[in-house]
Design a protein around this motif. Structure first.
Motif, PDB file in Angstrom:
ATOM      1  N   ARG A 177      36.896  13.803  72.260  1.00 47.31           N
ATOM      2  CA  ARG A 177      37.939  13.139  73.025  1.00 47.31           C
ATOM      3  C   ARG A 177      38.188  13.807  74.373  1.00 47.31           C
ATOM      4  O   ARG A 177      38.439  13.138  75.384  1.00 47.31           O
ATOM      5  CB  ARG A 177      39.229  13.123  72.216  1.00 47.31           C
ATOM      6  CG  ARG A 177      40.385  12.402  72.878  1.00 47.31           C
ATOM      7  CD  ARG A 177      41.696  12.712  72.150  1.00 47.31           C
ATOM      8  NE  ARG A 177      41.637  12.323  70.759  1.00 47.31           N
ATOM      9  CZ  ARG A 177      42.052  13.105  69.754  1.00 47.31           C
ATOM     10  NH1 ARG A 177      42.528  14.300  69.992  1.00 47.31           N
ATOM     11  NH2 ARG A 177      41.973  12.672  68.513  1.00 47.31           N
ATOM     12  N   CYS A 183      41.786  12.563  79.640  1.00 47.01           N
ATOM     13  CA  CYS A 183      42.188  12.657  78.239  1.00 47.01           C
ATOM     14  C   CYS A 183      42.326  14.104  77.756  1.00 47.01           C
ATOM     15  O   CYS A 183      42.682  14.326  76.597  1.00 47.01           O
ATOM     16  CB  CYS A 183      41.187  11.918  77.347  1.00 47.01           C
ATOM     17  SG  CYS A 183      41.191  10.127  77.578  1.00 47.01           S
ATOM     18  N   LEU A 306      45.297   6.692  74.313  1.00 44.01           N
ATOM     19  CA  LEU A 306      44.337   7.083  75.343  1.00 44.01           C
ATOM     20  C   LEU A 306      44.247   5.981  76.394  1.00 44.01           C
ATOM     21  O   LEU A 306      44.467   4.800  76.085  1.00 44.01           O
ATOM     22  CB  LEU A 306      42.953   7.303  74.726  1.00 44.01           C
ATOM     23  CG  LEU A 306      42.821   8.396  73.668  1.00 44.01           C
ATOM     24  CD1 LEU A 306      41.401   8.403  73.111  1.00 44.01           C
ATOM     25  CD2 LEU A 306      43.173   9.764  74.233  1.00 44.01           C
TER      26      LEU A 306
END
Length: 703
Positions: A177, A183, A306
């Motif tokens: 991620r 992010c 996100l």
């Protein structure tokens, strides 16, 4: 590497999957099904799924079945009933799902998480019936970072591996991620709740008179509520085991999870019973039957959404993309949906150059649905204040269950493919995408008609200018003959087309009346000249529809039978056995073709008039679209047709019989008008054979 139109060899992509949980393994199975080469990397010695049981709702179960996994074969049991109680055991309401299961395309099962995970691992580690190889799960492979541009994984020991695509399926604490832009700072955080999880054999509860009544119903999920805590119980493993989830404020069990964010920390049974001491004695007696060492506590984590789930050649699925609170039992289901969507948008023919665009499509397909179900789960799990209306998880049931992600993604991929070629021809019915025809394939690729053949018999004759003028578009000004003599010239042209790729190598016949020496004057005064076509008869439906809708050609149906012999050519036209036209060319003699050979038959542009009616009673007599059309073969840059042989006819004639409305119910008004045209003299008659058929794609409105 294969292109999207399938013209190159299909070799498949090399796809690296980080994480061997439910989402990662499902993605591996689905992507292998598409023909790709899969490698899986798991940071543990071997991925183990604990946490007892989970819901395999219809939206997830249908995907597993499509992939060849049937939950009933590894112990999952259907849910039949749902009941809610107060903490003291007072019944709030109950719902039966025996009938509801008939509403859904696939059954709703309660599955042991470990049994599902084992079934997925077995499927991954076994060759497929159609010969696709087993997939190795490489354990003890901790990923440190992912290069999204190069699809490269760097492991903790410094080694690297590169593929065509990386799938981040590494859970709520995902390393993948952090490689998505913007992010890095988005991390899971405590939701304020934790959950004890464990299993108890159902028979133990049945053997105790004080607890037996709580578990009598097969396939029943029960929930007991207090102000800020709840107990969830449902059966699994063929209704032999009872799965428990005990949700409570995380501060009350904080000492159990100090120093760790993992979700399966050992917990103290006595503390758990104390935390739920406000519940009825029967419930507490049921809870006390658990093996103390099997009690685990799970800190429920949440995470901000996100901005996206993909970048370049990295894509996230499951908890790596959208961690779920457990209040709707959709966490595993949505991860399975993610895996299905990813496989669908990456068919075997996917080119490496298309990966980023296809992952963007995946993001469009999955983002709203995943984040919406996340929101539902938060809402259902929210503590209520006195007087608050309790939201029901069943209010969101249709949205969650009434969805097949494989079918949904398949349609989204179709639409994405169609949008990539904005110049493709669309015709009714549009639900099926661009219509294949003489000018394009279904995928919008231009046809090559250079190998197609034609044989054209033409009879040119002198006739009345006045009669021919009656065939100009009525009540539309601007049409006239360039020379206002009392006589004019027209040609009946009969053509047989063959070896047409768009018709699978076959062909059809058509007859047109072409009026020579016509011009159209536009409103601003400019003039275009050419050969005017008032009607074109064709013997096959497909070219009639495509030519009318795409080009505006005045096509109608007629049967057309052609009899070609060495020295003669005869054609007969009709409708359902009623023949309205006979055309004859006799004493054919071959003459030398033009030198150099002509590249087309028309010496002048072709003029016609497009008219499509508007729909509805109030629009009778009104056009949805109408304008004059011009086609000039010289505008077909890629077209090169050739006349191979020409035969002159010593004698030629034609005869038209309008019959009546009963015999020609759809053509009488046309043929009766054509039969009025006098023939003063046959000027020219010939048969021409050649190769290369223009697709008329250059036809355009005269504006």
């Amino acid at each position: 590497m294969a292109l999207s139109n399938g013209t190159e060899k299909k070799t498949g992509l090399t796809i690296l999957i980080v994480g061997a949980g439910i989402g990662g393994l499902t993605a591996a199975i689905a992507l292998r099904k598409q023909g790709h080469h899969i490698q899986i990397f798991e940071q543990s010695r071997f991925a183990t799924e604990t946490g007892a049981a989970l819901h395999l709702a219809p939206n997830a179960n249908g995907i597993l079945r499509r992939l060849g996994l049937f939950a009933e074969e590894f112990g999952a049991n259907p849910i039949h009933k749902f009941t809610e109680y107060t903490a003291g055991g007072q019944l709030l309401h109950t719902l039966s799902f025996k009938e509801d299961n008939k509403r859904w395309q696939h059954p709703w099962y309660l599955a042991h998480r470990v049994e599902l995970h084992n079934a997925l691992k077995k499927a991954v580690s076994s060759p497929t019936p159609d010969g696709k190889p087993a997939i190795e799960i490489k354990t003890s492979s901790r990923v440190e970072r992912v290069d999204t541009y190069n699809a490269t994984i760097t492991f903790s020991d410094g080694t690297q591996i590169r593929g065509d695509l990386v799938v981040g399926a590494d859970g709520v604490h995902s390393i993948s991620r952090a490689s998505l832009p913007n992010c890095e700072h988005i991390k899971p955080f405590p939701s304020g709740k934790s959950a004890f999880r464990f299993l108890i054999p159902k028979q133990q509860a049945l053997d105790d008179p004080e607890t037996a009544a709580l578990v009598l119903n097969t396939g029943e999920q029960s929930m007991w509520f207090d102000v800020n805590r709840r107990i969830v119980m449902y059966p699994t493993s063929n209704n032999r085991m009872l799965n428990f989830v005990l949700i409570h404020p995380d501060g009350e069990s904080a000492s159990e999870t100090i120093g760790s964010d993992t979700w399966d920390q050992s917990a103290n049974l006595e503390k758990m019973l104390k935390i739920f001491s406000s519940f009825s004695s029967a419930i507490l007696r049921l809870l006390s039957k658990v093996e103390p060492q099997s009690v685990r506590v799970w800190k429920l984590l949440d995470m901000d959404a996100l901005p996206r789930f993909s970048d370049n050649r990295l894509v996230l699925i499951g908890d790596a993309a959208h961690p779920f609170l457990p209040h709707q039992g959709q966490g595993a289901a949505v991860a399975i949906e993610d895996a299905a969507a990813l496989a669908v948008v990456l068919p075997l023919e996917t080119a490496q150059s298309e990966i980023a665009d296809r992952l963007e499509l995946y993001n469009e397909i999955r983002y709203t649905r995943a984040t919406t179900i996340q929101s539902f789960s938060r809402l259902v799990g929210k503590d209520l204040k006195p007087g608050d209306k309790k939201p029901s998880m069943w209010e969101f049931q249709n949205y969650n269950f009434g969805h097949d992600e494989w079918d949904n993604s398949t349609q989204k991929l179709r639409e994405w493919t169609w949008k990539r070629n904005p110049s493709a021809y669309w015709r009714m019915p549009i639900a099926f995408g661009p219509m294949p025809g003489p000018r394009q394939t279904h995928f919008g690729t231009a046809r090559n008609n250079q190998r197609s053949t034609f044989t054209t018999a033409s009879i040119k004759f002198k006739t009345s200018r006045t009669i021919l003028e009656t065939l100009f578009p009525p009540m539309r000004s601007g049409w006239r003959f360039s020379v206002l003599d009392t006589v004019a010239y027209a040609t009946f042209s009969l053509t047989t087309l063959n070896k047409l790729d768009w018709l699978g190598g076959s062909g059809y016949n058509h007859i047109g009346l072409y009026i020579h020496g016509v011009e159209y004057t536009q409103e601003e005064g400019s003039v275009v000249k050419g050969v005017y076509l008032p009607v074109l008869f064709e013997s096959l439906t497909d070219p009639i529809i495509s030519g009318r809708e795409e080009l505006g050609m005045p096509k109608v149906y007629s049967s057309i039978d052609v009899y070609r012999r060495n020295t003669s050519y005869r054609a007969r036209a009709g409708w359902e056995g009623a023949f309205w036209g006979e055309f004859l060319l006799k004493d054919l003699e071959e003459v030398l073709p033009p030198s150099p050979a002509k590249e087309h038959l028309w010496e002048e542009p072709l003029l016609t008039y497009k008219y499509l009616p508007a729909t509805g009673p109030k629009n009778k007599g009104k056009a949805a679209e109408e304008y004059p059309v011009i086609y000039d073969v010289s505008m077909e840059n890629q077209f090169k047709g050739t006349i191979l042989k020409t035969y002159k006819a010593e004698k030629a004639s034609f005869a038209l019989d309008p019959l009546d409305w009963e015999q020609l119910p759809t053509l009488h008004h046309v043929i009766s008008r054509l039969a009025e045209i006098p023939v003063y003299d046959i000027v020219d008659a010939k048969v021409v054979e050649g190769e290369g058929v223009p697709d008329l794609a250059a036809a355009r409105p005269i504006v």
